[in-house]
Design a protein around this motif. Structure first.
Motif: not given
Ligand code: ATP
Ligand code: MG
Length: 428
Positions: A245-270
């Motif tokens: 919602x916050x991104x939409x309000x600022x008009x920031x375009x994005x694409x949801x990529x369900x396969x994006x996992x990132x190469x480090x262990x410490x991430x969660x949520x975003x």
């Protein structure tokens, strides 16, 4: 003659022309980060190996095969050239109790080291601009960082097709990931014969990492694997919805990529990446996300956090492709000198002009007036100032405008200084 020495493979020299572009980019990045209240932090390039192993995770590309680790010859201490800087910033924040009176916004810039196969956009010494918001547990902090990156693309003059595209995913909460992990193990076990050697090993230790594999023969298997978003609980869904919602309000375009996992262990949520199709295979310019458990895992009091890192080499390749930056500012004056006594007069005049705040290049003075004049032209300076033997004796200087109209004239040094001072005020 002795054999020639050269730089280490995958580690680059930045010669003046290139280094000047870097300086410009560094200045812009710092300016944008400061606009958001991020403050600089500088940590050592070498850390105890355990700093990275604990933060990044044993079963990751970085820790398994990319770190430059060695034992200190004096005391045997296990040390590592930093492969990334989040771990070190968190180590420093805990060590110096930076979170004692609340959250902190920090940023850094500097070299990182990974033992990878060098190619365009991938080096063994590379540089990252990074930010860490420590102690921030709301999606506003994630949104703010994304706004900041979007603003940076603009500040760097990236337009149209050159603006990287934002991809987003949620890695959920620990319990969501546990469910996903179970499903993944089940799926990969039933296709065990198709797993490559790395993935076989990871199946037991860190199946999520299999999704990060770059082996093209694994691509189809990975594409059909159970995806994390199917396993997100309410908390993760709500967090992500608020961010979107916050991104939409600022008009920031994005694409949801369900396969994006990132190469480090410490991430969660975003988790997010900004990707461009202008750089060939190494298209990820910026990667980041939330790491709410890292501060505690590193020995601090629990503090949620979110951050990202931009690969400077890839960013600068992109900026140059897009021709986003102007050329760095040329000198105001180029000082030519020849004949007896001229060198001393020139050195002195150059200092007086610099006292006025001007940028003055003094010719090395080992060649003829004519070839010095060529260098003056090439320098991009507005004016060439000449001091020969006659000028030196008379306390004068010959002024030759190099751009636009204007006649060559010889004048007393005091008159030149007064003229330059006036010129500067007119331009101010
Ligand atoms: P990749 O998938 O390209 O290996 P990564 O996930 O390992 O990237 P991160 O650890 O997220 O990279 O680092 C953030 C950014 O730093 C990357 O998006 C990239 O722009 C840059 N980067 C990472 N490794 C290198 C490297 N070896 N050379 C140049 N830039 C790099
Ligand atoms: Mg990598």
């Amino acid at each position: 003659m002795s054999t020639k020495l050269s730089a280490v493979k995958g580690m680059n020299d930045l010669l003046p022309e290139q280094a000047e572009v870097w300086e410009q980019v560094e200045a812009k990045v710092g300016e944008v980060f400061r606009q958001y209240g991020y403050r600089p932090i500088r940590t050592p390039i070498v850390e105890s190996t355990s700093v990275f192993v604990r933060a990044i995770g044993e079963v990751t590309d970085i820790v398994e095969k990319e770190m430059y680790s060695f034992n200190d010859a004096l005391n045997g201490e296990a040390l590592t050239l930093r492969p990334e800087n989040t771990a070190a910033v968190v180590r420093a924040a805990i060590e110096h109790n930076l979170l004692y009176d609340g959250p902190r916004r920090l940023w850094y810039f500097g070299p990182m080291f990974r033992h990878e196969r060098p190619q365009k956009g991938r080096y063994r010494q590379f540089h990252q601009f990074g930010v860490e918001a420590l102690g921030f547990d709301q999606p506003e902090a994630d949104a703010e960082q994304i706004f900041m990156v979007a603003r940076l693309w603009k500040a760097l003059g990236l337009r149209d097709g050159f603006v990287p595209k934002l991809q987003l995913n949620s890695l959920g909460m620990p319990q969501d990931r546990a469910l996903h992990r179970e499903a993944l193990v089940h799926y990969f076990q039933s296709h065990q014969s198709r797993l490559d050697e790395d993935s076989q090993r990871r199946l037991g230790s860190n199946p999520l990492r299999i999704l990060d594999s770059k082996n093209p023969e694994m691509a189809e298997l990975i594409a059909n694997a159970p995806q994390l978003p199917e396993f997100l609980g309410d908390q993760a869904r709500e967090f992500q919805q608020r961010l979107l919602n916050l991104l939409n309000e600022q008009g920031i375009a994005f694409e949801l990529n369900p396969r994006l996992v990132r190469g480090l262990d410490y991430y969660n949520l975003t988790v997010f990446e900004w990707v461009t199709d202008r750089l060939g295979a190494q298209g990820t310019v910026c990667g980041g996300g939330r790491y709410d458990s890292l501060v505690e895992r590193m020995g601090g009091k629990p503090a949620a956090a979110t951050g990202f890192a931009i690969g400077a080499e890839r960013l600068i390749l992109l900026v140059q492709e897009a021709q986003g930056l102007g050329s760095p500012s040329a000198p105001d004056a180029y000082l030519i000198h020849f004949g007896k006594g001229a060198r001393e007069s020139a050195l002195k005049l150059a200092e007086q002009l610099r006292d006025q705040g001007l940028k003055v290049v003094l010719d090395p003075g080992q060649t003829s007036a004519k070839s010095q004049m060529k260098k003056a032209d090439a320098s991009g300076a507005d004016l060439a100032l000449l001091i020969g033997e006659d000028e030196s004796l008379a306390g004068e200087v010959t002024v030759k405008p190099l751009r636009g109209q204007g006649q060559q004239a010889t004048m007393p040094l005091s008159q030149l200084l007064a003229t330059m001072d006036r010129r500067k005020q007119d331009n101010a």
